[in-house]
Design an enzyme around this catalytic site. Structure first.
Site, short mmCIF file in Angstrom:
data_model
loop_
_atom_site.label_atom_id
_atom_site.label_comp_id
_atom_site.label_asym_id
_atom_site.label_seq_id
_atom_site.Cartn_x
_atom_site.Cartn_y
_atom_site.Cartn_z
N SER A 1 11.89 12.48 69.10
CA SER A 1 11.04 13.79 69.12
C SER A 1 10.35 13.70 70.48
O SER A 1 9.84 14.71 70.69
CB SER A 1 9.94 13.54 67.96
OG SER A 1 10.40 13.52 66.67
N HIS B 1 17.76 16.91 67.20
CA HIS B 1 16.51 16.87 66.60
C HIS B 1 16.55 17.41 65.11
O HIS B 1 16.25 18.75 65.30
CB HIS B 1 15.24 17.20 67.57
CG HIS B 1 13.95 16.88 67.23
ND1 HIS B 1 13.04 17.57 67.46
CD2 HIS B 1 13.52 15.69 66.47
CE1 HIS B 1 12.03 17.02 67.02
NE2 HIS B 1 12.17 15.97 66.54
N GLU C 1 16.97 21.05 66.42
CA GLU C 1 17.30 21.38 67.77
C GLU C 1 18.26 20.62 68.47
O GLU C 1 18.37 19.50 68.58
CB GLU C 1 15.82 21.12 68.67
CG GLU C 1 14.48 21.71 67.96
CD GLU C 1 13.34 21.46 68.62
OE1 GLU C 1 12.44 22.22 68.55
OE2 GLU C 1 13.08 20.27 68.81
N ASN D 1 7.67 21.01 68.70
CA ASN D 1 6.57 20.25 69.29
C ASN D 1 5.81 20.60 70.34
O ASN D 1 4.68 20.30 70.60
CB ASN D 1 6.96 18.67 69.23
CG ASN D 1 7.08 18.06 67.70
OD1 ASN D 1 6.73 18.48 67.07
ND2 ASN D 1 8.11 17.19 67.94
#
Ligand code: NAI
Length: 396
Positions: free
Chosen positions: A131, A152, A164, A202
């Site tokens: 992450s 991801h 991702e 994120n």
């Protein structure tokens, strides 16, 4: 050393055998997805107990899906039969793809990739579910860095469609396309992201937490009122409820990592209030206390009321962040909107939503915040300003 193009083309078929290392929350979810897509899966964990837990958990999930009529008993049995569990890494030999989902530490992941290169053929693809680490730094540990990339997934992986796809600086561009195509056959919604801190989700989601914390710290609205304000505009959970669920240790660590990775950009500065919660051990639902108190999973205390101006301010910050991600070429406008809807359930894509509200209005809101506080945190993205002035759209 570069893998020759023909080696790549040979591995460009659909991935059929998939190794997954780390049988925790994410590894177990990814094993289910790959097996349901028809791949033969080798699930590896250093601990036998983790493998047993993962197996029992999958059996429970499959039973529930059969009960609800979403899978036949045969499908459920076939999925479970396609996953082999082992504590011996060597068993991934022959896999087309290996995804790692072990502890979030560069050194541990680098060592694992080096060990995998000694086991796998040189056409095999190495993916990380990290992450927050640099995929490029991880690729650097490998003899064949051009076959490394980030895949991801989001928690819970079988339910969240987003993946991702993150090429390292060294990744073969053909592999990116290949990974996107494969993720589609797995029923996923791939979004390609540049290897930058936080990738898409994120990074773009930071203001959902940080601006809510800021409004609370300024005493402009209560935690419950801020949550109610965001639920009213369509978010499934308010920021404080969500942080309590994620855990303040985890959420604060992600914010701190992104902040540090951006060389201390004030826009990503972590919150003092959240640091205090971590210091107190009030980590959220899992410790029975965070911003709210809990009885098991049940949140205690009165519900809040939406408060004028709160949702607009958080939303303006989110929209500005989404535009800025496009400005810095982190991802296309399409993928930024897809990511927030399919990775964290946002009710609309932030860019489409910003256009619906009017880009001029969002830019004006940023300018007003910047004027009021005089802080860099509230700077309007250059792309938002250009788009607002020119009247252009992201989607034409
Ligand atoms: P977890 O703690 O649930 O599972 C990790 C598993 O890896 C454990 O079972 C552990 O025994 C095993 N393990 C550790 N080192 C190992 C090694 N060298 N060889 C074999 N097995 C090893 O962790 P979780 O939450 O599944 O996270 C895994 C990765 O996915 C991390 O990189 C994390 O940042 C990332 N991630 C986590 C998300 C989440 O919401 N939990 C979301 C997206 C990514």
């Amino acid at each position: 050393m570069h893998v020759r193009r023909w080696d790549y083309l040979r591995s460009m078929n659909q991935w059929k055998t998939v190794g997954i290392v780390g049988a925790g929350t994410m590894g177990s979810g990814m094993a289910q997805i790959a097996a349901e897509a028809g791949c033969e899966v080798v699930l590896v964990d250093a601990h036998h107990k983790a493998l047993e837990r993962s197996k029992d958990q999958l059996a429970r999930v499959m039973d529930r899906l059969v009960e609800k009529g979403r899978r036949t008993a045969q499908e459920a049995a076939a999925t479970q039969g396609r996953i082999r569990r082992t504590t011996d890494l060597v068993d991934v030999k022959g896999c087309d793809l290996v995804i790692e989902a072990i502890v979030e530490q560069l050194q541990a992941k680098s060592e694992l990739f080096m060990a995998l290169e000694a086991i796998l053929s040189k056409e095999a693809v190495l993916a990380t579910n990290t992450s927050s680490l640099s995929v490029t730094a991880l690729a650097q540990a490998c003899d064949h860095p051009n076959r490394v990339l980030g895949l991801h997934f989001f928690n819970p992986a079988p339910l969240m469609a987003l993946v991702e796809v993150i090429p390292a600086l060294q990744t073969n561009p053909d592999l990116v396309e290949h990974a996107v195509a494969n993720m589609r056959t797995w029923g996923k919604a791939p979004a390609v992201a540049k290897d930058t801190p936080g990738f898409i989700v994120n990074r773009v989601a930071r203001p959902f937490y940080s601006e809510a914390l800021r409004i609370h710290e300024e005493g402009l609205a209560s935690v419950a009122d801020i949550d109610a304000s965001m639920r009213k505009i369509g978010f499934r959970m308010g920021p404080f409820e969500l942080m309590d669920l994620i855990g303040h240790d985890v959420n604060h660590a992600v914010t701190s990592t992104v902040h540090e990775a951006f060389y201390g950009d004030p826009r990503y500065r972590p919150s003092h209030v959240q640091r205090q919660l971590v210091a107190a051990g009030w980590l959220g639902q899992k410790t029975g206390r965070g911003f709210y108190a809990y009885d098991g999973r049940k949140k205690l205390g009165a519900e809040g009321q939406p408060k004028q101006g709160v949702a607009d301010r958080i939303l303006a910050m989110l929209m500005n962040e989404a535009v800025d991600a496009v400005f810095w070429q982190v991802a296309s406008a399409h993928d930024v909107d897809l990511a927030m809807q399919k990775g964290v359930n946002y009710p609309k894509g932030l860019l489409a939503w910003a256009e619906e509200r009017g880009l001029q209005q969002v830019a004006a809101h940023m300018d007003e915040l910047r004027g009021r506080y005089g802080e860099e945190r509230y700077r309007c993205s250059p792309l938002l300003r250009d788009m607002a002035q020119s009247g252009k759209s992201f989607f034409q």
